[in-house]
Design a protein around this motif. Structure first.
Motif, PDB file in Angstrom:
ATOM      1  N   ARG A 156       0.721  -1.345  -0.056  1.00  0.00           N
ATOM      2  CA  ARG A 156      -0.005   0.079  -0.005  1.00  0.00           C
ATOM      3  C   ARG A 156       0.889   1.175  -0.008  1.00  0.00           C
ATOM      4  N   ILE A 178      -4.341   6.998  -2.598  1.00  0.00           N
ATOM      5  CA  ILE A 178      -4.103   5.565  -2.036  1.00  0.00           C
ATOM      6  C   ILE A 178      -3.907   4.624  -3.322  1.00  0.00           C
ATOM      7  N   TYR A 180      -1.942   0.803  -4.764  1.00  0.00           N
ATOM      8  CA  TYR A 180      -1.318  -0.599  -4.503  1.00  0.00           C
ATOM      9  C   TYR A 180      -0.654  -1.014  -5.456  1.00  0.00           C
TER      10      TYR A 180
END
Ligand SMILES: [Zn+2]
Length: 195
Positions: A156, A178, A180
């Motif tokens: 992350r 955010i 990933y």
């Protein structure tokens, strides 16, 4: 004799794409599938989306309390295959219920999901852990890190920085960035030292 499959891979390895391909192959042969996923608070809702385009509605989504065996026995017992997306979010109990589907209803169940959460510890996800213990067949879907090595970790990034702690599901509040990324262990340690 139907079997329970767990096909796991890091983020971005094309799990949902493979699921959709399997669904397509069944349909092409005139067979039916039931596509399901655990209900989470993410934006996709009841749809399966892939990064490269194809998408599909789920037949149903379910909460952590729902008994999936009962639901399938009641409404989907004639399908030829059950396909589960985001299987890491299943509860351990629900994995056992899917095992019951293979044994009692003789329907194959193919689960796609992550093996480890972004913290890389504490047993990862409950659903993934139980699938690793129970599935008849466990298969890895491989993907490559930016450096060319095999990527095995889901990492992350919050506002561009690697984070190694926090809640399992992070809701996008629109203010933070955010992301990933799938990394190899080598790049993980390098980024961790720099963060
Ligand atoms: Zn790497």
């Amino acid at each position: 004799m139907a079997q329970l499959y767990f096909r796991y891979g890091a983020m971005g390895c094309g799990k949902t794409m493979q699921l959709l391909q399997v669904a397509f192959n069944y349909n092409e042969r005139g067979q039916t599938v039931c596509v399901i996923k655990p209900r989470t608070d993410t934006k996709n809702g009841d749809k399966l989306l892939t990064r490269i385009g194809p998408e599909r509605e789920t037949d149903f989504t379910f909460t952590r309390r729902e008994n999936i065996y009962n639901r399938i026995a009641k409404d989907y017992r004639d399908v030829d295959c059950i396909l589960v997306d985001e299987a890491q979010f299943l509860t351990a109990k629900q994995v056992d219920q899917l095992m019951e589907v293979t044994v009692k209803l003789d329907i194959p169940v193919i689960c796609y999901g992550l093996r480890l959460n972004f913290r890389r510890k504490d047993g990862g996800f409950e659903g993934a852990t139980r699938l690793l213990q129970l599935a008849h067949k466990i298969e890895e879907i491989k993907t490559i890190c930016d450096c060319g090595r095999k990527a095995t970790l889901n990492c992350r990034f919050l506002n561009g920085k690697l984070v190694t702690d926090g809640p399992d599901i992070l809701i996008d509040d629109g203010k933070s960035d955010i992301k990933y990324r799938a990394l190899c262990n080598h790049c993980y340690y390098k980024l961790k030292e720099n963060s």
